[in-house]
Scaffold this active site. Structure first.
Site, PDB file in Angstrom:
ATOM      1  N   HIS A  66      30.855  30.729  35.157  1.00 37.54           N
ATOM      2  CA  HIS A  66      32.176  31.247  34.802  1.00 37.54           C
ATOM      3  C   HIS A  66      32.933  31.778  36.008  1.00 37.54           C
ATOM      4  CE1 HIS A  66      35.245  32.703  32.123  1.00 37.54           C
ATOM      5  NE2 HIS A  66      35.130  33.935  32.572  1.00 37.54           N
ATOM      6  N   SER A  74      39.851  32.922  32.699  1.00 37.92           N
ATOM      7  CA  SER A  74      39.003  33.700  31.800  1.00 37.92           C
ATOM      8  C   SER A  74      39.879  34.317  30.708  1.00 37.92           C
ATOM      9  CB  SER A  74      38.238  34.767  32.595  1.00 37.92           C
ATOM     10  OG  SER A  74      37.289  35.425  31.789  1.00 37.92           O
ATOM     11  N   ASP A  98      29.554  26.731  33.086  1.00 37.31           N
ATOM     12  CA  ASP A  98      30.040  27.970  32.475  1.00 37.31           C
ATOM     13  C   ASP A  98      29.411  28.145  31.096  1.00 37.31           C
ATOM     14  OD1 ASP A  98      31.496  30.101  31.434  1.00 37.31           O
ATOM     15  OD2 ASP A  98      33.442  29.337  32.080  1.00 37.31           O
TER      16      ASP A  98
END
Length: 527
Positions: free
Chosen positions: A508, A242, A471
């Site tokens: 995600h 991330s 995601d």
């Protein structure tokens, strides 16, 4: 002498706390041609409001055709504010924002930031696992996401499970039998590293929104100051997911000679409009909370309602629609009850719980600053050249005795536009064409020249890029873009892995949950 070390330690210019202007009820009208005051004219189409007509739930329930709705969600927020207001003023209602025992690196060498701000001294909280070998060549720097602490794995001093507990340890993807793992709380955070909730050494007060704007690269420079203190000249690998995936790439760009392998999971080479828009929305709902008080809420009631809503918005971007369809569908929490405007569907109760759980666990100002750093992230060559020019200019000012740098030159002069936004063509110089964005293969085949030049310093590094097709926050085309750009820059040692929805529906957050596929790929790459 480092020009930053010549910064004057004189106190910054004081600031005036803002207050809302008092607005008196308007009961009279004023004639511009005389000083005569006379009663304001009454609307011809509206009867005067009687006291009995003032809206209230109780009054509305007495004579209305239907009873007034109840709002337990709002009642809960008001009750929380009341509870927080009873806490000791000495300690303040703000939580300590600690996750247990960690190591602390204190640096007294000033740090010049990309946008001109200066930290005259700063702290970096960190934790380590495994043993550093004799030549200090087996270290892996693990970068965190936006709200994570340095506590990635349990330690003897802090046995609480970490945010990547199953990925670190003997024989695990980050193998402590082979490597020395270091994880930090990022600069701007609130888990031990210097951030908005920290004390400004010049005046003994919290920085609050006097804290300077940060970039991802600023965070990485602070991390490498820590590595210097540990005597680690080169890293075996830089690993992150991330926002950590951004930091991992940035580490290689800033210090290519000090980084060996690079792993970027669910990251990007530059933020794209959707993710910027979602983080902007989170910041707006937080700043619109009256208790935010433009950042100066410390030792008062924190903006917990704004934080709750911000986290709910974030949670929508962290997980995926297909997963929620399977987990929640259209089920309501209690079908036997009347529908309500508060949380009613199971998905709503899930978001409500996620927001409520988080709203006092992380400093609101840190959320603002760190998320803004993510928005500013851009490894394109044009951006890098401009940043280097700006840093050199500001460093020169400091060397010439610009003691007030950070209080004058970088003062926010942003104003809202006079005219509302007008629609523009979809294709711009800084984002992929719409047809390319919709077609991952076309976009991957023609990476932007600016980005190719920007990632050129990584052409000799082994790089693993991991993405997840479910995601939505860091969509899979962004990882494909990283891989194709690196190859276009001359890197022949790029591994790209994309997990399809048949493998993962977790969106995600897959990097936190999928030990088999995410962990397996990382372990093989680092072995």
């Amino acid at each position: 002498m480092n020009p930053l070390q010549s910064i004057s330690r004189s106190a910054p210019r004081g600031f005036t706390a803002w207050t809302r202007p008092r607005i008196a009820a308007r009961t009279t009208a004023f004639s511009p041609r005389s000083s005569t005051r006379f009663p304001a004219p009454r609307s011809l189409h509206r009867a005067p409001i009687r006291k009995s007509q003032v809206p209230s739930a109780a009054a509305a329930s007495q004579d209305s055709s239907n009873p007034a709705l109840s709002f337990p969600c709002l009642d809960a927020q008001e009750a929380k504010s009341a509870l927080l207001s009873t806490r000791s003023l000495e300690s303040g209602p703000e939580p300590s924002y600690t996750t247990g025992k960690h190591e602390q690196f204190h640096c007294e060498d000033p740090l010049l930031l990309d946008w001109g701000g200066v930290l005259r001294e700063f702290d970096v909280a960190y934790e380590t696992w495994g043993q550093l070998n004799a030549d200090r060549s087996n270290a892996i720097l693990l970068h965190t996401g936006l709200s994570a602490s340095s506590h990635a794995h349990s330690t003897e001093a802090n046995p609480k499970p970490g945010w990547w507990e199953k990925f670190i340890g003997p024989g695990k993807p980050l193998d402590t039998d082979r490597n020395f793992i270091i994880c930090t709380n990022v600069l701007g955070g609130c888990y031990g590293s210097t951030g908005p909730s920290s004390i400004d050494p010049l005046d003994g007060k919290r920085y609050a929104t006097r804290f300077p704007i940060l970039t991802i690269e600023d965070m990485v420079r602070a991390q490498f100051r820590l590595l210097d203190s540990l005597g680690i000249q080169s890293l075996y690998a830089s690993v992150g997911s991330s926002m950590g995936g951004m930091q991992s790439l940035a580490a290689g760009i800033l210090f290519p000679e000090r980084v060996g392998r690079i792993v970027s999971i669910s990251g990007c080479a530059r933020s794209h409009p959707y993710s910027i828009a979602m983080r902007h929305t989170q910041r707006q709902v937080l700043m619109m909370d009256p208790k935010w008080a433009r950042g100066f809420y410390y030792d008062s009631i924190p903006p917990h309602s704004g934080m709750k809503l911000a986290r709910e918005i974030a949670t929508v971007t962290y997980r995926s629609g297909p997963e929620w369809e399977k987990r929640f569908g259209r089920k309501r929490a209690d079908p036997s009850k009347q529908p309500a405007l508060c949380a009613d569907f199971l998905i709503e109760t899930y978001l409500d719980h996620a927001g409520e759980k988080f709203c006092l666990e992380y400093d609101p100002n840190s959320l603002l600053y760190v998320s803004k750093a993510m928005d500013l992230f851009d490894l394109g060559d044009v951006q890098q050249v401009e940043t280097k020019r700006r840093r050199a200019e500001n460093a020169a000012k400091i060397a010439q005795g610009g003691k007030d740098l950070g209080y004058i030159d970088v003062a926010c002069s942003l104003t809202l536009p006079d005219q509302p936004y007008e629609e523009q063509p979809s294709v711009t110089a800084s984002t992929p064409a719409m047809d390319e964005a919709l077609s991952g293969e076309e976009s991957a085949a023609t990476p932007p020249a600016d980005l190719v030049a920007g990632l050129a310093p990584l052409k000799n590094h082994p790089v693993l890029v991991l993405g997840v097709s479910s995601d939505s926050l860091f969509p899979a085309w962004q990882q494909r873009e990283i891989a194709s750009t690196l190859r276009a820059a001359g890197n022949d040692n790029v591994q790209h892995v994309e997990l399809g929805e048949d493998v993962s529906l977790f969106g995600h957050d897959t990097f936190l949950l999928d030990l088999k596929n995410i962990g397996g790929a990382v372990g093989r790459f680092l072995s």
